[in-house]
Each structure stands twice: as C-alpha cells, then as structure tokens.
Design an enzyme around this catalytic site. Structure first.
Site, PDB file in Angstrom:
ATOM      1  CE  LYS A 174      -3.627   2.942   0.673  1.00 51.49           C
ATOM      2  NZ  LYS A 174      -4.459   3.085  -0.413  1.00 51.49           N
ATOM      3  CE  LYS A 242      -3.085   8.560   7.157  1.00 53.61           C
ATOM      4  NZ  LYS A 242      -3.139   7.079   6.946  1.00 53.61           N
TER       5      LYS A 242
END
Length: 296
Positions: A174, A242
């Site tokens: 990911k 983030k």
C-alpha cells in the site's frame, strides 16, 4: 443469507460508508460502530445493527472489519479498553483495511495471535467512487486460510483481490502504491507548470500529455480535475502527507533511502501550512505555479 458470515464493521468515514454498504447490499448482516454515532444512520436505515463500542461490534460475529484513520485509532479500536479484541471470540477473523504503519500493524498481529484471532491486513487502492461501485483493488496479507474464508466478503468491495504474503507485506505494498501516486502528483505539478510558463495552452497540454508515452491511468483520472482546476478531494494533500510520514518512518527502520519521498513531503507540508491541506493532493500544482510566479 443464513450461511453468510456475520460481520462487525468499525469506522464509517469517506471510504468506510460505501464499503460497508456494499456488504449489506450483498446480504451480509452487519453490526457497525463509529465514534460519531450520527454516521451510523445510513447503515442503520439499511438494516445494520448499531454497536456502542468496538467490543460490542466484535461480539458474536465471525469477521470484524476496520477502516480507520491512523495508527493510534487502529490500536485503540483493537487493543484498547472496550476494543474489538475484548469482544471477539477465538477464531474470529479481523481484517483491517486502513493505511497504517507496518510497526503498528505488527503490534496488532502479536496481540491477535495471543487471542487466537486471525488477522488480515487488507488495505485498498481506489477512490470513494470506486468504493461506491465495489471496484476497489484489495491486497491482503496474513493467514491464507483466513483470506480464503473471506474472498466473497472482499469481492463484495473490490473488483480485484490479491493475497500477497503472511505478514506485513500488504502494508508495504500500500505504501509502495501511495508513494508512486504521490510522487506522480509532484512530477506532474512541476512539468505542467514548466509547460504553462512556456506558453502552452493549459487544457491542450493536459490532453496531449494524456495521449503520449507519459500518459498513465492516474493522470487520465486526474485530467478533468486539472483542466477544471476543481480540486475537491478524492484524497487530500493532508492525507497524503500522513502516508508519506509512514513511508519515511518505515524507510528509516529498513535503512532504505527515500530522498524523493522526503522532498515531496516538504511540498505537502507547505500545502498544509498554506491552508490547502484539505484540497486534493493533485492541487500540488497550485503551489508549483505560485513558486513560478504564475497566477492561475
């Protein structure tokens, strides 16, 4: 419907709502939990039960799925007081579909093993539009038997699903994808600003790039956003920042130098500082234009 697994769902944000709704539409019985209870209303109207804690959402179900914001929330909803692991019975499958760090995920894995819970890390690739259509790409790592038991569940949310390993592999994959996506936004911002400063027609330039060897599915998906300059977020610059923080931390832990990732993180930080953090991450082009003295 009687033979379908019962599911506890934790987290009803922009992605969690359409993903969980697709499970209800496929006939799965859901018990849902969200910190802000108002967000459970749409699922309750579809027939889902509403729990008052992660522990309650995980009680009496076969599979628990979470789609939450970050590491602290993952640890709180799974390991914390009234967390899912307090309510889940031994043999329950816990699937976290969030983008979190490999380190935080490993803590959850250790606790899951002690509780006899089968833990799948199953982050997704795709936007809210693809989530609504059930066309996400899902890559899972963890026990293969747990993955095999949940292929129909995952297939209700994703068009393509992959089992990529038995540990934290899906977490790294990911991050690989978001790293490439985020770097692409910075590359496109710089190149398009250069062309704009050179006198190119903005819309024509975007069309030609998308008809060239430099074209990609991502640039094609973002073409209309760039042409219209409507940067309503499919995924915000703050969210990408983030994720870049997670990448950089993981890179340090593995002694992998990530110089381009570090540089783009600084641009994303500038977007946040300028009050543009909630715009789509492809709005990075507006910062590039500003630095080049272009008033778009």
């Amino acid at each position: 419907m009687a033979d379908k697994q019962k599911i506890g769902w934790i987290g009803l944000g922009k992605m969690g709502v359409p993903m969980s709704q697709n499970l209800v539409k496929k006939g799965y019985g859901l018990t849902v939990y969200n910190r802000t209870k108002d967000k459970t209303k749409a699922l309750a109207e579809m027939g889902a039960k509403v729990a008052d804690s992660p522990k309650a959402a995980a009680s009496g179900v076969d599979v628990v799925i979470s789609m939450i914001s970050d590491d602290p929330v993952l640890e709180a909803i799974s390991l914390g007081p009234n967390g899912a692991f307090e309510g889940a019975k031994s043999g329950t499958i816990f699937i976290d579909m969030s983008t979190v760090s490999p380190d935080s995920s490993a803590l959850v894995a250790e606790a899951a093993e002690k509780k006899g819970i089968k833990y799948l890390r199953a982050p997704v690739s795709g936007s809210t539009v693809l989530a609504t259509a059930g066309n996400l790409t899902i890559f899972a790592s963890g026990p293969k038997d747990a993955y095999d038991a949940c292929t129909d569940i995952l297939g209700s949310m994703g068009q393509k699903t992959f089992h990529v390993g038995t540990g934290e592999e899906a977490r790294y994959l990911k991050l690989v994808m978001n790293m490439m996506v985020g770097l692409t936004s910075a590359m496109a911002a710089e190149a398009l600003t250069f062309g704009e400063k050179g006198g190119m027609n903005w819309e024509q330039m975007i069309d030609i790039v998308n008809a060239s060897v430099a074209a990609s599915p991502l640039l094609g998906y973002k073409a209309q956003m760039l042409k219209s300059r409507n940067y309503a977020p499919a995924f915000s610059a703050a969210q990408m920042a983030k994720d870049f923080d997670i990448m950089l931390d993981a890179g340090r832990a593995k002694n992998v130098p990530l110089p381009m990732t570090a540089l783009v993180r600084q641009f994303l930080g500038a977007m946040k500082a300028k009050g543009k953090g909630e715009l789509d991450f492809f709005s990075l082009v507006t910062l590039s234009e500003e630095l080049a003295g272009i008033k778009a």
